[in-house]
Design an enzyme around this catalytic site. Structure first.
Site: not given
Ligand code: LLP
Length: 422
Positions: A242, A277-278, A280, A317, A321, A347-348, A376
């Site tokens: 995290g 548990e890293p 990122r 991402r 987000y 197309c969006e 990610y």
């Protein structure tokens, strides 16, 4: 230290020009730096050991970047793996990470996955709920083994940069409620199929506020002491991942040393093996996504669109987000910076990487790099709009290798077939 720097006017990864890779492999392409991966792992390890936390298990969160060559790079340094599916366990094993350094986490493990993990001999299964505890117990008993398990606790702490990546509040789907921990741990201890070895938590991702980490650690400490007071043994405490990384528009996140010191102050004397548990913080700044400018479109109202050959299917991402990724031309042109809307070809309207981003002047054919895309990025990519998955390249000094090839259109279509009534 940054291993993506301008060298001779051109952005390079370590000793290799990104242009050279793009010319050889085509774009879009993910490029990873071995030196950065290694450095991030080592900085974290030194911080934890230096804070007096013994010999912690650093189980790299495979979901951040699951390329086997990346896993192998980290595994060779001693990293374990935090996995959330049979596929991730298989990747970690393929990267020669020993099973006794693999954690199996996740809120929806299937019986087949649990059986696979037990056969593989993973270090522990992090159980997230009572029904899952019952299933692990059944699968283990059917095999005649006792599964080493930890309870993943929901410590009811708010953390994380975005609601979609906060996991530690009581109303999130993750983990066992605080009040259920004692009962379920005792139940596991009394089961012929389960051997409870510890507790785990993970409160969210891209966390910049150490107070939430500390609060979770304090709650976990209280639980460990409570279980021990009941005569139960707790050998391992997994504090999850995290820790945030700088995405260039944000304040510097806490350093691994500050993180380690705060954790050590709370649980350093608990007499448990610590696990982390890293994801990122190891992989994000070790990777970039290189794309090519297809068109620069000037609108009458003054808005300028840069259409790239990379899209939201390659790097999700920003669309998912509203995440910020620094965008740098691989060979910056002279001239005044201009405001661009940087978009992909899908197309969006969600396929927008940045609005009104000031960048050096861009022309069709230029290459740009999305920074901090090593975590990610490739793992969340898809074939949306029938765009083949992005290839991945690993650089090590002056050497580089394609570590995931771009699938051909034939590969893509070969997985599908028409039923006989068509
Ligand atoms: N452990 C568990 C149980 C997790 O669920 C996660 C991430 C990690 C460890 C690693 O967290 P990290 O150190 O990477 O923050 N796709 C999102 C991030 C989702 C994180 C999910 N869980 C993004 O692109 O920001």
């Amino acid at each position: 230290m940054n291993h993506f720097e301008l060298t001779g006017g051109e952005l390079a990864c370590e000793g290799v020009s990104l242009r050279r890779i793009a010319e050889d492999v085509g774009t879009p392409v993910y490029v990873y730096s071995t030196a950065t991966l290694e450095r991030h792992y080592q900085v974290l390890r030194e911080a934890l050991v230096g804070a007096g936390l013994g010999d912690p298990l650093i189980a790299y969160a495979v979901k951040a970047n699951s390329n086997v060559a990346v896993l192998r790079t980290l595994g060779r340094l001693g990293a374990g793996a935090d996995t959330v599916s049979e596929g991730e366990i298989r990747r970690a094993l393929a990267a020669q990470i020993p099973a006794d350094r693999i954690l199996f986490s996740g809120v929806g493990k299937t019986a087949a996955e649990i059986a696979f993990a037990l056969d593989a001999g993973v270090l522990e299964i992090n159980i997230e709920s009572e029904p899952e505890l019952e299933l692990v117990e059944k699968v283990a008993r059917d095999k005649g083994v006792r599964a080493d398990v930890a309870l993943r606790v929901n410590p009811d702490v708010k953390a994380g940069a975005h609601d979609k990546i906060s996991t530690g509040k009581a109303d999130s789907k993750f983990g066992v409620a605080l009040q259920d921990v004692g009962r379920l741990y005792a139940r596991a201890a009394n089961s012929a199929g389960l051997n409870p070895v510890g507790l785990a938590c993970h409160i969210g991702s891209q966390i910049s506020d150490l107070a939430s980490m500390e609060e979770a650690a304090r709650k976990m400490r209280g639980l460990v002491e409570g279980l021990r007071a009941e005569g139960l043994s707790v050998e391992r405490l997994d504090l999850g991942g995290g820790l945030g990384v700088p995405y260039f528009n944000q304040p510097e996140p806490p350093s691994p040393a500050e993180y380690a010191a705060r954790i050590a102050a709370v649980v350093g004397d608990l007499g448990v093996q610590l696990a982390f548990e890293p994801g990122r913080m190891i992989a994000a700044n070790a990777g970039v996504l290189v794309a090519k400018v297809l068109y620069v479109i000037a609108r009458p109202d003054g808005r300028r669109f840069v259409v790239l050959d990379a899209a939201m299917n390659d790097l999700l991402r920003p669309a998912m987000y509203d995440a910020f990724h620094d965008i740098r031309p691989v060979r910056p042109r002279e001239g005044e910076a201009l405001a661009y809307d940087v978009v992909g070809p899908i197309c969006e309207t969600g396929d927008t990487f940045a609005r009104d981003r000031r960048l050096p002047p861009l022309e069709a054919g230029d290459l740009v790099a999305f920074m901090t895309a090593g975590a990610y990025g490739a793992t969340m990519s898809s074939e949306y709009n029938s765009r083949p998955l992005t290839p991945e390249v690993l650089v090590n000094g002056d050497r580089w290798a394609v570590v995931r090839a771009r699938p051909s259109y034939e590969d893509m279509l070969s997985r599908e077939s028409s039923p006989d009534w068509l």
